[in-house]
Write an enzyme that holds these catalytic residues in place. Structure first.
Site, PDB file in Angstrom:
ATOM      1  CD  GLU A 244      -2.323  -1.627   2.625  1.00  0.00           C
ATOM      2  OE1 GLU A 244      -2.426  -0.541   3.430  1.00  0.00           O
ATOM      3  OE2 GLU A 244      -2.984  -2.968   2.715  1.00  0.00           O
TER       4      GLU A 244
ATOM      5  CB  SER B 138      -6.737  -6.225  -0.299  1.00  0.00           C
ATOM      6  OG  SER B 138      -7.723  -5.460  -0.846  1.00  0.00           O
ATOM      7  CD  GLU B 139      -4.009  -4.700   5.191  1.00  0.00           C
ATOM      8  OE1 GLU B 139      -5.302  -5.089   4.994  1.00  0.00           O
ATOM      9  OE2 GLU B 139      -3.755  -3.654   5.417  1.00  0.00           O
TER      10      GLU B 139
ATOM     11  CG  HIS C 299      -1.670   2.186  14.092  1.00  0.00           C
ATOM     12  ND1 HIS C 299      -3.126   2.351  14.411  1.00  0.00           N
ATOM     13  CD2 HIS C 299      -1.691   2.461  12.510  1.00  0.00           C
ATOM     14  CE1 HIS C 299      -3.618   2.774  13.176  1.00  0.00           C
ATOM     15  NE2 HIS C 299      -2.948   2.572  12.144  1.00  0.00           N
TER      16      HIS C 299
END
Lengths: 331, 337
Positions: A29, A66-67, A136
């Site tokens: 990404e 869209s991992e 995160h």
């Protein structure tokens, strides 16, 4: 030699790998925008977008969010002739692709009886210590250490980041690299020429004779600072950075503990089933007789990462809690 | 369609191989020769073979838990597949995979998957490598109606769509996810979901017709090979056996009349009739083909039985390409007698 940042060294390794082998592609990404500076020329923001100019969109693959398919497709591409480097940005995002990591990437070579080779590198950064909150800030390498079939690296310096990443791209097996955001700005002299650091070989960062501190990722420079401070009191600390968590250089750790008789493990992961737990167990199993004191772990406690700097800052291994642990094992 | 007689006969041969192999495997499970679980494609042969025959030899394919038909359809020899089911060293995966994880890279079969839908991203990746390397190969992902509700399918369709990858998404809709009827868990028509990704979606209503499946998949393959991107093909079919061999369910989830009607539509019987009626082969030639395949199945079982069990040390091989010390390796135990 030239001065490189940790991030710049990653960029340099990727550029070298792409120039050396046309089968190397970068998938992830925002890789076109070079958001974190690892797909530029590696010197400054001015170089944004260089990889796209140098290698084109066939090899620099900007993806949707869209991992699961990013990870699985990289695995499938690796099984059929490419050598992808996948940039998953935040390591907390790896969970989105857990099925692909565990059931495909890690297992395909084994369960297909050696027919599959998966020369693919998955990069991700651990954003802890930067007030990014619970979604995160993970340091999830121990979870993946529990999955046979994956190789795992955690570089703690620009030189190691460059050399280990080149070896990772060379590897015919899948490699996960956990990069430390607290170290992004770290700079040092790095060889501009191509070089490789073999996986599974620890680095003695600082020799010493009283206590062995095995430190991982951002705990490495903290352990060195602790060792410097302790040296003023006449305490000699040996700092060892395994660099690779799978395969783990257990010989280097055992050899050091045999000399010092004492072990502190500093690991930014959560305490339970951490890398520190594994290293401690190895030493307890194989070097118990050499130990003059119980092993002490300095880890992140088993709590989620809070947002407020006042809450987060205290949680990770740092020079103070590592130094305190060293004093503790010295009695 | 103008397919050559030898291609038509090859279709029947491969359907017969799947039928013969799976029927034999079913018997071997009952006799205790095959450990673990086995999911047969009996009844679904036309769908498997029609799709695989539309692919070239160097094209790629991934599959799922209903796992033997796909590599057979792609051209794998039967002996190593059968040995794999038994867990023998002569198995296509050396006994590491078993029924659920067959793969035969020599024919482009990149692996079946016990996790339904999980192999779809792998097929997308094979399409990516074909696209980057420009080698004109096509990649086909088999998945069932159950896996059609997995998120990775839609991530895969989107990625293949934006990158125009040479991928065919092949939904083998046998109408049941184990005991759950598709219409109770699947909203709308699976083939129509393709429209949302800007790709063609077709539904082959008669998945027992090998030529109908071939035609639909061939169109998708030609489109993929021409660089025009992916397609979704949904094929409606039916499994004649239980979800898994030996599975006993307390409830009768399939209507007896429905089942009887589908059993009347045996794809191998239908195609044999078509081949005879269209003058492709005589009854005698078709009998000979059946005998030939029956002999292949006998030979596959013999190969599996004759193959030795793997050396227990092999439990620690093939994890990595380059040797890595394996911590916690146990004292080796003996192989089953």
């Amino acid at each position: 030699m030239t001065v490189m940042s940790y991030l710049g060294a990653i960029g340099a390794a990727q550029r070298e790998a792409m120039e050396a082998d046309e089968r190397v592609v970068i998938i992830g990404e925002d890789v076109e925008a070079n958001v974190y500076g690892t797909t530029g020329a590696g010197k400054s923001r001015r170089d944004k977008g260089d990889f796209l100019e140098m290698f084109g969109r066939n090899r620099i693959r900007n993806t949707p969010i869209s991992e699961e398919v990013i990870v699985g497709a990289a695995a499938g591409a690796a099984m059929t002739g490419l050598r992808p480097i996948v940039d998953l940005s935040y390591s907390s995002f790896l969970y989105m692709a857990m099925d692909q990591f565990v059931n495909q990437v890690a297992k395909n070579r084994y369960m297909f009886g050696g027919q599959a080779s998966l020369p693919v590198v998955f990069r991700s950064a651990m954003f802890y210590g930067l007030n990014t909150g619970a979604h995160h800030s993970d340091r999830p390498y121990p979870m993946f250490m529990n999955v046979p079939g994956l190789k795992i690296i955690a570089p703690a310096s620009p030189s190691d980041a460059k050399g280990l990443l080149r070896s990772a791209v060379d590897s015919e097996d899948p490699v996960l690299t956990f990069e430390a955001c607290p170290l992004w700005g770290m700079k040092e002299e790095v060889d501009e020429a191509e070089y490789r650091i073999p996986l599974g070989v620890a680095r003695t960062v600082r020799p010493g004779s009283d206590v062995t501190v095995v430190a991982i990722s951002s705990a490495v420079p903290e352990a060195v600072r602790a060792a410097d401070a302790l040296a003023e009191d006449g305490i000699s600390v040996e700092v060892i950075d395994p660099r690779t968590l799978v395969p783990l250089d257990t010989d280097a750790v055992l050899e050091s503990v045999a000399r010092t008789g004492r072990l502190v493990v500093a690991d930014p992961a959560h305490r339970t089933c951490s890398a520190a737990a594994e290293i401690s167990a190895v030493v307890a199993e194989d070097a118990f007789d050499a130990l003059k004191a119980p092993i002490v772990r300095v880890t992140t406690p088993d709590t989620q990462i809070p947002f407020s700097p006042a809450l987060e800052k205290q949680l990770y291994p740092n020079r103070d809690n590592i130094a305190a642990a060293v004093r503790r094992v010295l009695g | 369609m103008g397919l050559a007689p030898e291609v038509l006969l090859e279709m029947q041969r491969r359907m017969l191989r799947i039928r013969g192999f799976d029927e034999r495997a079913s018997k071997m499970v009952k006799r205790g020769f095959i450990p673990g679980t086995v999911h047969t494609s009996i009844g679904q042969e036309a769908q498997v073979v029609g799709a695989c025959m539309a692919l070239g030899e160097s094209d790629y394919m991934t599959g799922n838990h209903r796992s033997h038909g796909h590599p057979i359809g792609k051209g794998s020899p039967l002996g190593p597949l059968m040995a794999e089911l038994v867990g023998k060293s002569g198995g296509v995966c050396g006994g590491k995979g078993g029924s659920l994880h067959l793969a035969d890279f020599s024919v482009g079969s990149l692996g079946e998957s016990g996790i339904v839908g999980s192999s779809i991203p792998i097929a997308v990746g094979a399409g990516l490598s074909a696209s980057v390397l420009g080698n004109k190969r096509v990649s086909l992902a088999f998945f069932g109606d159950g896996a059609a509700n997995q998120g990775c399918l839609y991530e895969g369709m989107n990625l293949a769509g934006v990158w125009k990858l040479p991928v065919v998404f092949l939904c083998e809709n046998n109408q049941y996810a184990l005991s759950t009827p598709a219409h109770t868990v699947t909203s709308g028509v699976i083939a129509e979901r393709a429209a949302g990704f800007g790709m063609p979606g077709v539904r082959v209503e008669d998945g027992q017709d090998v030529l109908a499946v071939y035609e639909a998949v061939n169109t998708a393959v030609e489109r993929a090979r021409a660089g025009e991107g992916p397609s979704l093909v949904e094929v409606v079919t039916y499994r004649f056996h239980e979800h898994s061999e030996g599975l006993r369910l307390g409830t009768d989830y399939r209507d007896a009349e429905e089942k009887a009607a589908w059993l009347q539509r045996d794809p191998i019987v239908l195609f044999r009739r078509w081949l005879a009626e269209n003058g492709v082969a005589s009854d005698a030639e078709l009998d000979a083909l059946e005998a030939e395949v029956a002999a292949e199945v006998d030979a596959a079982e013999a190969f599996a039985k004759d193959s030795p069990y793997p050396d227990p040390a092999m439990a620690f091989a093939d994890l990595y390409t380059e040797p890595v010390p394996i911590r916690g390796a146990v004292e080796l135990i003996g192989a089953p007698a």
